[in-house]
Design a protein around this motif. Structure first.
Motif, mmCIF file in Angstrom:
data_model
loop_
_atom_site.group_PDB
_atom_site.id
_atom_site.type_symbol
_atom_site.label_atom_id
_atom_site.label_comp_id
_atom_site.label_asym_id
_atom_site.label_seq_id
_atom_site.Cartn_x
_atom_site.Cartn_y
_atom_site.Cartn_z
ATOM 1 N N ALA A 162 24.397 -10.182 7.769
ATOM 2 C CA ALA A 162 22.872 -10.192 7.786
ATOM 3 C C ALA A 162 22.706 -9.031 8.640
ATOM 4 C CB ALA A 162 22.223 -11.045 8.287
ATOM 5 N N GLU A 163 23.476 -8.858 9.847
ATOM 6 C CA GLU A 163 23.516 -7.869 10.811
ATOM 7 C C GLU A 163 23.538 -6.438 10.592
ATOM 8 O OE1 GLU A 163 26.038 -8.378 14.090
ATOM 9 O OE2 GLU A 163 25.418 -6.431 15.142
ATOM 10 N N LEU A 164 24.722 -6.398 9.347
ATOM 11 C CA LEU A 164 25.178 -5.115 8.971
ATOM 12 C C LEU A 164 24.126 -4.453 8.034
ATOM 13 C CD1 LEU A 164 27.648 -3.314 9.105
ATOM 14 C CD2 LEU A 164 28.504 -4.610 7.344
ATOM 15 N N VAL A 165 23.855 -5.640 7.007
ATOM 16 C CA VAL A 165 22.737 -5.164 6.109
ATOM 17 C C VAL A 165 21.386 -4.491 6.870
ATOM 18 C CG1 VAL A 165 20.974 -5.905 4.516
ATOM 19 C CG2 VAL A 165 23.371 -6.654 4.461
ATOM 20 N N GLY A 166 21.202 -5.391 8.155
ATOM 21 C CA GLY A 166 19.832 -4.825 8.902
ATOM 22 C C GLY A 166 20.150 -3.339 9.444
ATOM 23 N N VAL A 167 21.375 -3.235 9.681
ATOM 24 C CA VAL A 167 21.604 -2.006 10.529
ATOM 25 C C VAL A 167 21.523 -0.918 9.582
ATOM 26 C CG1 VAL A 167 23.198 -0.547 11.745
ATOM 27 C CG2 VAL A 167 23.112 -2.951 12.297
ATOM 28 N N PHE A 168 21.950 -1.139 8.177
ATOM 29 C CA PHE A 168 21.984 -0.109 7.146
ATOM 30 C C PHE A 168 20.437 0.050 6.685
ATOM 31 C CE2 PHE A 168 26.580 -0.420 6.926
ATOM 32 C CZ PHE A 168 26.917 0.878 6.933
ATOM 33 N N VAL A 169 19.864 -1.051 6.504
ATOM 34 C CA VAL A 169 18.481 -0.758 6.033
ATOM 35 C C VAL A 169 17.502 -0.188 7.030
ATOM 36 C CG1 VAL A 169 16.311 -2.199 5.308
ATOM 37 C CG2 VAL A 169 18.704 -2.872 4.373
ATOM 38 N N VAL A 170 17.661 -0.652 8.283
ATOM 39 C CA VAL A 170 16.829 -0.195 9.298
ATOM 40 C C VAL A 170 17.224 1.214 9.412
ATOM 41 C CG1 VAL A 170 15.909 -0.220 11.611
ATOM 42 C CG2 VAL A 170 15.899 -2.432 10.180
ATOM 43 N N GLY A 171 18.292 1.598 9.503
ATOM 44 C CA GLY A 171 18.990 2.866 10.001
ATOM 45 C C GLY A 171 18.533 3.910 8.822
ATOM 46 N N THR A 172 18.609 3.376 7.477
ATOM 47 C CA THR A 172 18.111 4.460 6.369
ATOM 48 C C THR A 172 16.591 4.555 6.422
ATOM 49 O OG1 THR A 172 19.793 3.165 5.104
ATOM 50 C CG2 THR A 172 18.314 4.760 3.802
ATOM 51 N N TRP A 173 16.031 3.496 6.422
ATOM 52 C CA TRP A 173 14.442 3.434 6.620
ATOM 53 C C TRP A 173 13.938 4.459 7.815
ATOM 54 C CZ3 TRP A 173 11.467 -1.928 7.457
ATOM 55 C CH2 TRP A 173 10.206 -1.649 7.203
ATOM 56 N N THR A 174 14.695 4.380 8.967
ATOM 57 C CA THR A 174 14.205 5.395 10.069
ATOM 58 C C THR A 174 14.226 6.566 9.695
ATOM 59 O OG1 THR A 174 16.500 5.002 11.249
ATOM 60 C CG2 THR A 174 14.341 3.668 12.021
ATOM 61 N N LEU A 175 15.498 6.867 8.879
ATOM 62 C CA LEU A 175 15.695 8.383 8.596
ATOM 63 C C LEU A 175 14.814 8.969 7.331
ATOM 64 C CD1 LEU A 175 19.608 8.656 8.478
ATOM 65 C CD2 LEU A 175 17.980 9.472 10.205
ATOM 66 N N VAL A 176 14.381 7.991 6.522
ATOM 67 C CA VAL A 176 13.727 8.306 5.371
ATOM 68 C C VAL A 176 12.201 8.456 5.711
ATOM 69 C CG1 VAL A 176 12.547 7.492 3.077
ATOM 70 C CG2 VAL A 176 15.191 7.245 3.669
ATOM 71 N N ASP A 177 11.529 7.381 6.660
ATOM 72 C CA ASP A 177 10.288 7.499 7.083
ATOM 73 C C ASP A 177 9.967 7.292 8.200
ATOM 74 O OD1 ASP A 177 7.645 7.258 6.787
ATOM 75 O OD2 ASP A 177 7.536 4.956 6.282
ATOM 76 N N PRO A 178 10.412 8.438 9.257
ATOM 77 C CA PRO A 178 10.334 8.145 10.586
ATOM 78 C C PRO A 178 8.874 7.977 11.158
ATOM 79 C CG PRO A 178 11.309 10.416 9.760
ATOM 80 C CD PRO A 178 10.646 9.783 8.579
ATOM 81 N N SER A 179 7.711 8.295 10.432
ATOM 82 C CA SER A 179 6.349 8.159 10.830
ATOM 83 C C SER A 179 5.980 6.518 11.003
ATOM 84 C CB SER A 179 5.600 8.591 9.912
ATOM 85 O OG SER A 179 5.602 8.146 8.675
ATOM 86 N N TRP A 214 18.144 -0.537 16.060
ATOM 87 C CA TRP A 214 19.155 -0.174 14.871
ATOM 88 C C TRP A 214 18.500 1.186 14.215
ATOM 89 C CZ3 TRP A 214 18.555 -5.971 12.251
ATOM 90 C CH2 TRP A 214 19.532 -6.733 12.852
ATOM 91 N N SER A 215 17.909 1.955 14.923
ATOM 92 C CA SER A 215 17.433 3.305 14.465
ATOM 93 C C SER A 215 18.613 4.058 14.415
ATOM 94 C CB SER A 215 16.306 3.901 15.565
ATOM 95 O OG SER A 215 15.053 3.332 15.439
ATOM 96 N N ASP A 216 18.416 4.983 13.141
ATOM 97 C CA ASP A 216 19.532 6.041 12.945
ATOM 98 C C ASP A 216 20.936 5.118 13.018
ATOM 99 O OD1 ASP A 216 17.683 7.586 12.880
ATOM 100 O OD2 ASP A 216 17.581 8.459 15.047
#
Lengths: 119, 148
Positions: free
Chosen positions: B91-108, B116-118
């Motif tokens: 779950a942690e790994l999934v969280g890191v990837f989802v949040v990591g991608t999310w912060t890159l795609v939609d920084p606003s 878990w940013s970037d």
């Protein structure tokens, strides 16, 4: 904060990390000399804690807030003792690796402390 | 003294898989650091400036809870704890990837950083590396306890 003290603590922490990392690499547990090294680094962080509080007492303000600064001061003083106790429980190379990781964490905390104080 | 009580524990519960031996100790230390970091960070941010970035601070708090739970299961040991830790690491790994991608795609959506940013760049990528190492260690722990 005393910049010289922050730099000295960071360098000492990195040296400890390299030393314990070397012990882990050679498949050795932490020995008395390593614990003396940990004590020296911990002493530096305690001096830093005192200096930090004295400067706060004089009314100087850390650029990023007092709470954050105090939290990082306490955290940096606890890092090495905590890792040291864990290496006492784990008398293998992995105990040495834990102390090495702890020292790296301390070096990172020092950089953050520097940032928090000077903005 | 600590060694004596540790040996006593092992004789009382011989069936419980020990998860903090060897490399496990290093993992517990790193997870412990992440717990202290994430918990103090989210408590501080949520109590002082929650309105500024509610999403980021809530995610940090969730990360803190996950880290705390994994640390607890590692220290406790045993087969159930091992499986629970394995699930949480995934779950942690999934969280890191989802949040990591999310912060890159939609920084606003993130006025301030989360743990878990970037992909955990602010934490030397430890948030990405830690679950991978932990999953390897937890899987290996099962095989070694079966052969032992």
């Amino acid at each position: 904060m005393l910049d010289a003290l922050t730099i000295a603590t960071s360098v000492a922490a990195l040296a400890l990390a390299a030393w314990c990392g070397h012990a882990a690499f050679r498949d050795q547990p932490t020995k008395d000399w390593h614990f003396i090294g940990m004590a020296v680094v911990t002493l530096l962080t305690l001096v830093q804690l005192v200096v930090g509080f004295v400067q706060l007492g004089r009314g100087e303000d850390p650029a990023q807030g007092t709470t954050l600064f105090v939290a990082y001061l306490i955290g940096s003083a606890c890092a090495i003792p905590a890792a040291g106790f864990m290496s006492l429980a784990e008398r293998t190379r992995w105990g040495s690796a834990t102390v090495a990781a702890g020292a790296v964490v301390l070096a990172v905390l020092e950089v953050r402390l520097f940032d928090i104080w000077s903005g | 003294m600590t060694q004596g009580s540790g040996a006593g524990d092992m004789t009382e519960r011989p069936q419980r898989t020990k998860l903090i031996g060897g490399p496990g100790m290093l993992l517990v230390w790193l997870y412990g650091v992440m717990v202290v970091g994430a918990v103090s960070r989210s408590v501080y941010q949520i109590s002082t400036e929650f309105d500024r970035a509610p999403l980021a601070y809530s995610l940090s708090a969730v990360a803190a809870l996950v880290y705390a739970f994994i640390t607890y299961t590692l220290v406790r040991g045993g087969e159930t704890a091992r499986k629970a830790a394995l699930a949480c690491c995934a779950a942690e790994l999934v969280g890191v990837f989802v949040v990591g991608t999310w912060t890159l795609v939609d920084p606003s959506a993130f006025p301030d950083a989360t743990v878990w940013s970037d992909f955990g760049m602010g934490y030397l990528f430890i948030p990405v590396l830690l679950p991978l190492t932990a999953i390897m260690w937890l899987r290996r722990s099962r095989t070694s306890s079966v052969t032992a």
